[in-house]
Design an enzyme around this catalytic site. Structure first.
Site, PDB file in Angstrom:
ATOM      1  CG  ASP A  13      -0.622   4.004   5.261  1.00 53.05           C
ATOM      2  OD1 ASP A  13      -0.006   4.533   5.948  1.00 53.05           O
ATOM      3  OD2 ASP A  13      -2.071   3.756   5.674  1.00 53.05           O
ATOM      4  CB  CYS A  26      -5.864  -0.609   4.433  1.00 54.70           C
ATOM      5  SG  CYS A  26      -5.238   0.014   3.017  1.00 54.70           S
ATOM      6  NE  ARG A  66      -0.699   4.468   8.728  1.00 52.93           N
ATOM      7  CZ  ARG A  66      -2.024   4.511   8.961  1.00 52.93           C
ATOM      8  NH1 ARG A  66      -2.177   4.567  10.319  1.00 52.93           N
ATOM      9  NH2 ARG A  66      -2.881   3.991   8.341  1.00 52.93           N
ATOM     10  CG  HIS A 114      -1.682  -1.289   6.075  1.00 57.52           C
ATOM     11  ND1 HIS A 114      -2.141  -0.007   6.620  1.00 57.52           N
ATOM     12  CD2 HIS A 114      -1.711  -0.714   4.705  1.00 57.52           C
ATOM     13  CE1 HIS A 114      -2.541   0.828   5.895  1.00 57.52           C
ATOM     14  NE2 HIS A 114      -2.323   0.602   4.415  1.00 57.52           N
ATOM     15  CB  CYS A 165      -0.897   0.091   1.198  1.00 54.99           C
ATOM     16  SG  CYS A 165      -2.126   1.346   1.276  1.00 54.99           S
TER      17      CYS A 165
HETATM   18 CO    CO Z   1      -3.481   1.026   3.007  1.00 53.94          CO
END
Ligand code: CO
Length: 212
Positions: free
Chosen positions: A45, A102, A47, A99, A43
């Site tokens: 993302d 998400c 993090r 994750h 992803c």
């Molecule tokens: Co995500």
């Protein structure tokens, strides 16, 4: 106050000197080329950075990231990364890493208008529809979202195995495994979903590509 952007060059200088202290030949070695054994589809993302959470170094993982780690058969960017990594880099393992928490998956469970990204999230809604009976039975919203994250990873693993790129690799007797993992942003732990596929034996016949 300094912005994050203002700090990146300073951070880079420190990283270069720390890296050279550990291994004076690090950049010289990497400059000769790459031969990463793993393709990571994760992803976007912020993090979930592939190298940091797996304790690997530059040169070890070839990375493709998009919203909610999707494998969409018309996505030329994903297909190009997949083809290059399987046929040129000859990776032996492909990881789809989702994750918990998400934002893409959470948005797909919602009905808010989000513009262009709705077209992307619709693929996750399709995963929900495929597993609606199981998901609707989970009353706790966070647990239901967590399960959709897992099922979405498993479906993307499955989508990779349906692709002609992965199937041709298997037909050509290349060693190639496709794995599904999920990362927990609450504790940093990476979990194996035990959804690994090593060959096309689990696919329905209509997905299979015959040898030329
Ligand atoms: Co995500």
């Amino acid at each position: 106050m300094r912005s994050t952007y203002d700090k990146i060059f300073e951070g880079n200088k420190k990283w270069v000197s720390d890296t050279l202290e550990r291994d004076p030949t690090f950049f010289e070695n990497l400059s000769r080329g790459q031969k990463p054994p793993i393709l990571w589809i994760g992803c976007s993302d912020s993090r979930v950075p592939a190298n940091e959470i797996t304790g690997t170094l530059p040169g070890e993982i070839f990375v493709h990231r998009n919203i909610a780690n999707m494998v969409i058969h018309t996505d030329m960017s994903m297909l190009s990364v997949l083809d290059y990594s399987v046929n040129i880099l000859e990776v032996t393992d492909i990881i789809v890493c989702g994750h918990y928490g998400c934002g893409g998956v959470l948005a797909a469970m919602d009905n808010k208008p989000l513009g262009i990204v709705e077209n992307w999230l619709r693929h996750i809604k399709d995963v929900y529809r495929l597993h609606q009976r199981e998901l609707d039975e989970i009353k706790n919203e966070e647990l239901r979202a967590n399960r959709l994250v897992e099922l979405n990873v498993i479906e993307q693993v499955y989508d990779l195995t349906k692709s002609s790129i992965v199937q041709n690799a298997w037909l050509n007797k290349k060693k190639l495994a496709v794995h599904g993992l999920v990362y927990d942003v609450k504790n940093g732990i990476l979990n194996d979903l035990h959804a690994t596929v090593n060959d096309s034996s689990e696919l329905p016949k209509y997905y299979l590509v015959d040898k030329k």
